[in-house]
Structures are given as C-alpha cells and as structure tokens.
Scaffold this motif. Structure first.
Motif, PDB file in Angstrom:
ATOM      1  N   GLN A  46      34.500  10.681 -36.907  1.00 22.01           N
ATOM      2  CA  GLN A  46      35.055   9.638 -37.113  1.00 22.01           C
ATOM      3  C   GLN A  46      36.550  10.350 -37.922  1.00 22.01           C
ATOM      4  O   GLN A  46      37.545  10.091 -37.524  1.00 22.01           O
ATOM      5  CB  GLN A  46      34.807   8.746 -37.791  1.00 22.01           C
ATOM      6  CG  GLN A  46      33.730   7.737 -37.052  1.00 22.01           C
ATOM      7  CD  GLN A  46      33.111   6.768 -37.692  1.00 22.01           C
ATOM      8  OE1 GLN A  46      32.526   6.973 -38.780  1.00 22.01           O
ATOM      9  NE2 GLN A  46      33.022   5.284 -37.317  1.00 22.01           N
ATOM     10  N   VAL A  47      36.198  11.150 -38.943  1.00 26.71           N
ATOM     11  CA  VAL A  47      37.323  11.863 -39.517  1.00 26.71           C
ATOM     12  C   VAL A  47      38.172  12.861 -38.707  1.00 26.71           C
ATOM     13  O   VAL A  47      39.179  12.725 -38.497  1.00 26.71           O
ATOM     14  CB  VAL A  47      36.390  12.700 -40.873  1.00 26.71           C
ATOM     15  CG1 VAL A  47      37.819  13.478 -41.684  1.00 26.71           C
ATOM     16  CG2 VAL A  47      36.052  11.677 -41.891  1.00 26.71           C
ATOM     17  N   SER A  87      38.514  12.334 -35.442  1.00 23.32           N
ATOM     18  CA  SER A  87      39.367  11.541 -34.568  1.00 23.32           C
ATOM     19  C   SER A  87      40.520  10.962 -35.477  1.00 23.32           C
ATOM     20  O   SER A  87      41.540  10.772 -34.911  1.00 23.32           O
ATOM     21  CB  SER A  87      38.521  10.468 -34.174  1.00 23.32           C
ATOM     22  OG  SER A  87      37.680  10.850 -33.286  1.00 23.32           O
ATOM     23  N   LEU A  88      40.434  10.433 -36.482  1.00 26.70           N
ATOM     24  CA  LEU A  88      41.366   9.979 -37.393  1.00 26.70           C
ATOM     25  C   LEU A  88      42.495  11.097 -37.714  1.00 26.70           C
ATOM     26  O   LEU A  88      43.664  10.848 -37.746  1.00 26.70           O
ATOM     27  CB  LEU A  88      40.743   9.452 -38.800  1.00 26.70           C
ATOM     28  CG  LEU A  88      41.687   8.884 -39.789  1.00 26.70           C
ATOM     29  CD1 LEU A  88      42.538   7.682 -39.279  1.00 26.70           C
ATOM     30  CD2 LEU A  88      41.000   8.661 -41.110  1.00 26.70           C
ATOM     31  N   THR A  89      41.910  12.092 -38.123  1.00 25.69           N
ATOM     32  CA  THR A  89      43.044  13.315 -38.686  1.00 25.69           C
ATOM     33  C   THR A  89      43.429  14.290 -37.542  1.00 25.69           C
ATOM     34  O   THR A  89      44.350  15.332 -37.880  1.00 25.69           O
ATOM     35  CB  THR A  89      42.184  14.065 -39.956  1.00 25.69           C
ATOM     36  OG1 THR A  89      41.077  14.622 -39.292  1.00 25.69           O
ATOM     37  CG2 THR A  89      41.885  12.889 -40.893  1.00 25.69           C
ATOM     38  N   GLY A  90      42.515  14.449 -36.536  1.00 27.54           N
ATOM     39  CA  GLY A  90      42.761  15.547 -35.593  1.00 27.54           C
ATOM     40  C   GLY A  90      42.107  17.119 -36.093  1.00 27.54           C
ATOM     41  O   GLY A  90      42.512  17.855 -35.478  1.00 27.54           O
ATOM     42  N   LEU A  91      41.437  16.936 -37.237  1.00 27.22           N
ATOM     43  CA  LEU A  91      40.860  18.015 -37.724  1.00 27.22           C
ATOM     44  C   LEU A  91      39.634  18.446 -36.888  1.00 27.22           C
ATOM     45  O   LEU A  91      38.773  17.651 -36.447  1.00 27.22           O
ATOM     46  CB  LEU A  91      40.614  17.925 -39.221  1.00 27.22           C
ATOM     47  CG  LEU A  91      41.634  17.801 -40.125  1.00 27.22           C
ATOM     48  CD1 LEU A  91      41.338  17.504 -41.589  1.00 27.22           C
ATOM     49  CD2 LEU A  91      42.252  19.179 -40.290  1.00 27.22           C
ATOM     50  N   LYS A 126      46.438   6.446 -43.557  1.00 24.02           N
ATOM     51  CA  LYS A 126      47.009   6.476 -42.031  1.00 24.02           C
ATOM     52  C   LYS A 126      46.138   7.647 -41.174  1.00 24.02           C
ATOM     53  O   LYS A 126      45.128   7.460 -41.312  1.00 24.02           O
ATOM     54  CB  LYS A 126      48.366   6.669 -42.030  1.00 24.02           C
ATOM     55  CG  LYS A 126      49.332   5.734 -42.385  1.00 24.02           C
ATOM     56  CD  LYS A 126      50.751   5.915 -42.090  1.00 24.02           C
ATOM     57  CE  LYS A 126      51.493   4.897 -42.973  1.00 24.02           C
ATOM     58  NZ  LYS A 126      52.928   4.991 -42.895  1.00 24.02           N
ATOM     59  N   SER A 127      46.666   8.620 -40.837  1.00 22.61           N
ATOM     60  CA  SER A 127      45.808   9.797 -40.119  1.00 22.61           C
ATOM     61  C   SER A 127      45.705  11.060 -40.725  1.00 22.61           C
ATOM     62  O   SER A 127      45.638  12.226 -40.367  1.00 22.61           O
ATOM     63  CB  SER A 127      46.546   9.848 -38.562  1.00 22.61           C
ATOM     64  OG  SER A 127      47.831  10.403 -38.949  1.00 22.61           O
ATOM     65  N   ALA A 128      45.782  10.874 -42.179  1.00 21.91           N
ATOM     66  CA  ALA A 128      45.833  12.214 -42.983  1.00 21.91           C
ATOM     67  C   ALA A 128      45.093  12.009 -44.426  1.00 21.91           C
ATOM     68  O   ALA A 128      44.811  10.986 -44.613  1.00 21.91           O
ATOM     69  CB  ALA A 128      47.375  12.743 -43.144  1.00 21.91           C
ATOM     70  N   PRO A 157      34.147   8.409 -47.370  1.00 25.26           N
ATOM     71  CA  PRO A 157      34.809   7.412 -47.756  1.00 25.26           C
ATOM     72  C   PRO A 157      36.261   7.229 -47.172  1.00 25.26           C
ATOM     73  O   PRO A 157      37.139   8.082 -47.511  1.00 25.26           O
ATOM     74  CB  PRO A 157      34.808   7.563 -49.390  1.00 25.26           C
ATOM     75  CG  PRO A 157      33.849   8.634 -49.733  1.00 25.26           C
ATOM     76  CD  PRO A 157      33.737   9.525 -48.840  1.00 25.26           C
ATOM     77  N   ALA A 158      36.376   6.234 -46.658  1.00 26.08           N
ATOM     78  CA  ALA A 158      37.701   6.061 -45.846  1.00 26.08           C
ATOM     79  C   ALA A 158      38.913   6.053 -46.779  1.00 26.08           C
ATOM     80  O   ALA A 158      40.102   6.219 -46.276  1.00 26.08           O
ATOM     81  CB  ALA A 158      37.333   4.710 -44.909  1.00 26.08           C
TER      82      ALA A 158
END
Length: 107
Positions: free
Chosen positions: A6-7, A9-13, A45-47, A39-40
């Motif tokens: 999920q991280v 997907s969120l960050t692109g890492l 946003k996405s970073a 932890p969210a």
C-alpha cells in the motif's frame, strides 16, 4: 496502518526502497503480530511528509514503538502531541522539539 504494498502504491516507491527506508529509520514501521505495517499519518498526499521525516530522523536510534508512543502522547511543553504539531505544520514547535531531542534545549 498500511502494508508495504500500500505504501508502494501511495508513494510510487519500490518495495526495496521502502525496506531500505524502514531499515534506515526514514519511514516509521512497527510490527503487529509478526506483520510489518506503516502508520498512515506519516504520509502527506502521495509522499512522506517532510516535517515527519525530520522528526523521524531525530529519533532514528529509538525503537519504532517508542517513536510511535512519543508521536501520539501529548507533550506538556507544547500542549499537544508531536503528531498534532506535524499535522498543524508548526515548524517553530517542531524545530524546538528536535533541538531538545538532539540535546540543544535552548534553540
């Protein structure tokens, strides 16, 4: 709480980058029942929130659960938790907090 996927997907890492950042304590990760989660609240946003990164850097020698507790517990000196200061983008208070953690309580 987010999984590494999920991280990613969120960050692109990549998962490898996430693991390296976790190992370097640039990302807060805790283990719950043998599963590593993130932890969210440390993301904006996405970073990764840059203010949160500064706080995590000041605590890179501390156990992740200690850092989690410190972030969520009200700090009497500021009247709110460090997480609330980060979310409020209170740069002055965060700068003072980091100075105290690093041993320069007079900054």
């Amino acid at each position: 709480m987010l999984s590494a996927r999920q991280v990613s997907s969120l960050t692109g890492l990549s998962l490898q980058d996430i693991n390296e950042m976790r190992d370097a304590r640039k990302l807060l990760a805790v283990e719950i029942e043998a599963v590593v989660v993130y932890p969210a609240f440390q993301f904006s946003k996405s970073a990764i929130d840059p203010i949160m990164s500064e706080v995590l850097n000041a605590h890179k020698e501390d156990h992740p659960w200690v850092v989690m507790d410190m972030l969520l517990t009200k700090d009497d000196a500021f009247g709110k938790s460090i997480l609330q200061l980060v979310q409020d983008k209170d740069h002055g208070a965060i700068t003072r907090y980091i100075a105290q953690v690093e041993g320069d309580g007079f900054s």
